[in-house]
Design an enzyme around this catalytic site. Structure first.
Site, PDB file in Angstrom:
ATOM      1  N   LYS A  73      68.061  50.920  17.356  1.00  0.00           N
ATOM      2  CA  LYS A  73      66.807  50.432  16.987  1.00  0.00           C
ATOM      3  C   LYS A  73      66.422  50.996  15.577  1.00  0.00           C
ATOM      4  O   LYS A  73      65.861  50.452  14.908  1.00  0.00           O
ATOM      5  CB  LYS A  73      65.855  50.820  18.200  1.00  0.00           C
ATOM      6  CG  LYS A  73      65.996  49.972  19.320  1.00  0.00           C
ATOM      7  CD  LYS A  73      64.770  50.088  20.276  1.00  0.00           C
ATOM      8  CE  LYS A  73      64.561  48.840  21.310  1.00  0.00           C
ATOM      9  NZ  LYS A  73      63.591  49.261  22.159  1.00  0.00           N
ATOM     10  N   ASP A 109      58.012  45.282  20.917  1.00  0.00           N
ATOM     11  CA  ASP A 109      57.735  46.367  22.208  1.00  0.00           C
ATOM     12  C   ASP A 109      56.374  46.527  22.445  1.00  0.00           C
ATOM     13  O   ASP A 109      55.915  46.488  23.394  1.00  0.00           O
ATOM     14  CB  ASP A 109      58.455  47.530  22.175  1.00  0.00           C
ATOM     15  CG  ASP A 109      60.007  47.298  22.543  1.00  0.00           C
ATOM     16  OD1 ASP A 109      60.353  46.351  23.214  1.00  0.00           O
ATOM     17  OD2 ASP A 109      60.851  48.251  21.986  1.00  0.00           O
ATOM     18  N   GLY A 136      59.995  59.768  22.450  1.00  0.00           N
ATOM     19  CA  GLY A 136      61.029  59.270  21.600  1.00  0.00           C
ATOM     20  C   GLY A 136      60.455  57.766  21.230  1.00  0.00           C
ATOM     21  O   GLY A 136      59.536  57.744  20.753  1.00  0.00           O
ATOM     22  N   MET A 230      57.362  52.399  31.923  1.00  0.00           N
ATOM     23  CA  MET A 230      58.135  51.525  31.085  1.00  0.00           C
ATOM     24  C   MET A 230      59.613  51.418  31.732  1.00  0.00           C
ATOM     25  O   MET A 230      60.197  50.289  31.624  1.00  0.00           O
ATOM     26  CB  MET A 230      58.337  52.079  29.650  1.00  0.00           C
ATOM     27  CG  MET A 230      57.132  52.076  28.812  1.00  0.00           C
ATOM     28  SD  MET A 230      57.789  52.076  27.131  1.00  0.00           S
ATOM     29  CE  MET A 230      56.375  52.091  26.263  1.00  0.00           C
ATOM     30  N   TYR A 232      61.861  50.318  34.635  1.00  0.00           N
ATOM     31  CA  TYR A 232      61.685  49.130  35.893  1.00  0.00           C
ATOM     32  C   TYR A 232      62.954  48.860  36.785  1.00  0.00           C
ATOM     33  O   TYR A 232      62.768  47.940  37.567  1.00  0.00           O
ATOM     34  CB  TYR A 232      61.354  47.880  35.162  1.00  0.00           C
ATOM     35  CG  TYR A 232      62.886  47.398  33.995  1.00  0.00           C
ATOM     36  CD1 TYR A 232      63.987  47.141  34.271  1.00  0.00           C
ATOM     37  CD2 TYR A 232      62.301  47.694  32.588  1.00  0.00           C
ATOM     38  CE1 TYR A 232      64.693  46.864  33.285  1.00  0.00           C
ATOM     39  CE2 TYR A 232      63.085  47.490  31.571  1.00  0.00           C
ATOM     40  CZ  TYR A 232      64.384  46.971  31.904  1.00  0.00           C
ATOM     41  OH  TYR A 232      65.395  46.906  30.962  1.00  0.00           O
ATOM     42  N   GLY A 253      57.948  48.692  33.915  1.00  0.00           N
ATOM     43  CA  GLY A 253      58.001  47.928  32.695  1.00  0.00           C
ATOM     44  C   GLY A 253      58.677  46.572  32.778  1.00  0.00           C
ATOM     45  O   GLY A 253      58.905  46.137  31.623  1.00  0.00           O
TER      46      GLY A 253
END
Ligand code: NAP
Length: 288
Positions: A73, A109, A136, A230, A232, A253
């Site tokens: 990412k 996001d 993070g 976040m 799930y 999430g």
């Protein structure tokens, strides 16, 4: 409608490592089938050492767009031709679209998080105080979207204080009208912040596979405060189980995962995924 691959089919996908457990192919192909459009979404396992070569390949193959997941990412940013202001702010890209032969990076996001907070918890960001656990990549995305949406106070609580400090400094310089605080995950420090928060968000990986924060106690949070995880998987993380015992409204999430996917889908295809379809598909997969 059944998907049919033709000579004109446009390719979408996801790059990451590992990628085999990704729920995105099922989510996107369900939307493609429902709309009957000529696309297909496939997973590409790309090791970090191959990221630059993989991008060259995706370019020459004319792939229309792809999602980017762990661990690429942030590393992908300098390899793209252009990056949206939101992705620049987060320092992370989760969606790439090929436009006029240029690879443009986006970050959906944050949009996904806000949509899920609104739909799943009725959260109204303007003027709110938010306690963010973690510092993070996911925390950066959350901060960018929450600050842009008008929250007034953010507390960043992280295991490694130095990492939290870097984030606070960066966002303090960018959002002068938001007040920032820094905390450890120690209850002695967290208790006061918990009492005054309207929303607590877990952006760390704690909760995955049932792991839990050591010594974290949600009882100080106010009765109106919301709890969002976040993570799930499992659907009820230990944090959410604690929120439930506390009587706090809470959500995992999954809604964010679906909403970031919907936003990416419309960037690539120019059409909206049928409302709620991606989330229903995710819930079906979890139920199975
Ligand atoms: P990351 O950049 O590696 O950051 C990990 C964070 O977790 C850091 O703040 C780290 O603290 C903290 N952490 C890890 N283990 C911990 C422990 N045992 N105790 C306390 N803190 C711990 O990862 P990321 O990209 O931000 O992703 C974090 C999570 O968000 C992942 O589970 C990911 O699946 C999830 N996520 C979900 C969605 C969604 O759509 N629902 C989207 C994006 C991310 P230190 O700084 O101290 O190491």
């Amino acid at each position: 409608m059944k998907m049919k691959i033709t000579g004109k089919t446009q390719v979408l996908g996801i790059i990451g490592h590992p990628v085999e457990h990704s729920l995105s192919p099922a989510m996107h192909n369900t939307a493609i089938e429902a709309l009957g459009i000529d696309y297909v979404y496939v997973p590409f396992a790309v090791e970090p050492v191959n990221l630059s070569t993989a991008l060259k390949g995706l370019r020459v193959l004319g792939v229309r767009g792809f999602n980017v997941t762990i661990p690429h990412k942030s590393a992908i940013l300098p390899l793209l031709d252009k990056v949206s202001p939101e992705a620049e702010l987060c320092g992370a890209v989760n969606t790439v679209c090929r436009e006029n032969d240029l690879l443009i990076g986006y970050n959906t996001d944050g949009t996904g998080l806000l949509k899920s907070l609104r739909e799943d918890l009725g959260f109204e960001p303007v003027g709110a105080t938010v306690l963010v656990l973690g510092a993070g990549g996911a925390a950066r995305g959350a901060l960018a979207s929450l600050c842009n949406a008008g929250v007034s106070r953010i507390v960043i609580a992280n295991r490694t204080l130095e990492r939290g400090e870097i984030l606070v400094e960066r966002f303090r310089g960018l959002f002068r009208n938001v007040t920032f605080h820094l905390s450890t995950l120690d209850m002695k420090q967290l208790e006061g912040y918990m009492k005054t928060c309207d929303l607590l968000i877990n952006t760390t990986s704690v909760g995955m596979n049932g792991s839990s924060f050591e010594g974290l106690d949600l009882s100080p949070i106010a009765s109106h405060a919301l709890v969002y995880d976040m993570v799930y998987s499992p659907p009820e993380t230990p944090l959410l189980a604690a929120a439930k015992r506390n009587g706090s409204a809470h959500a995992n999430g999954l809604g964010m995962l679906a909403a970031q996917g919907e936003a990416a889908f419309s960037i690539w295809t120019g059409v909206e995924s049928p409302p709620g379809l991606m989330k229903r598909r995710l819930l079906e997969m979890f139920a199975a």
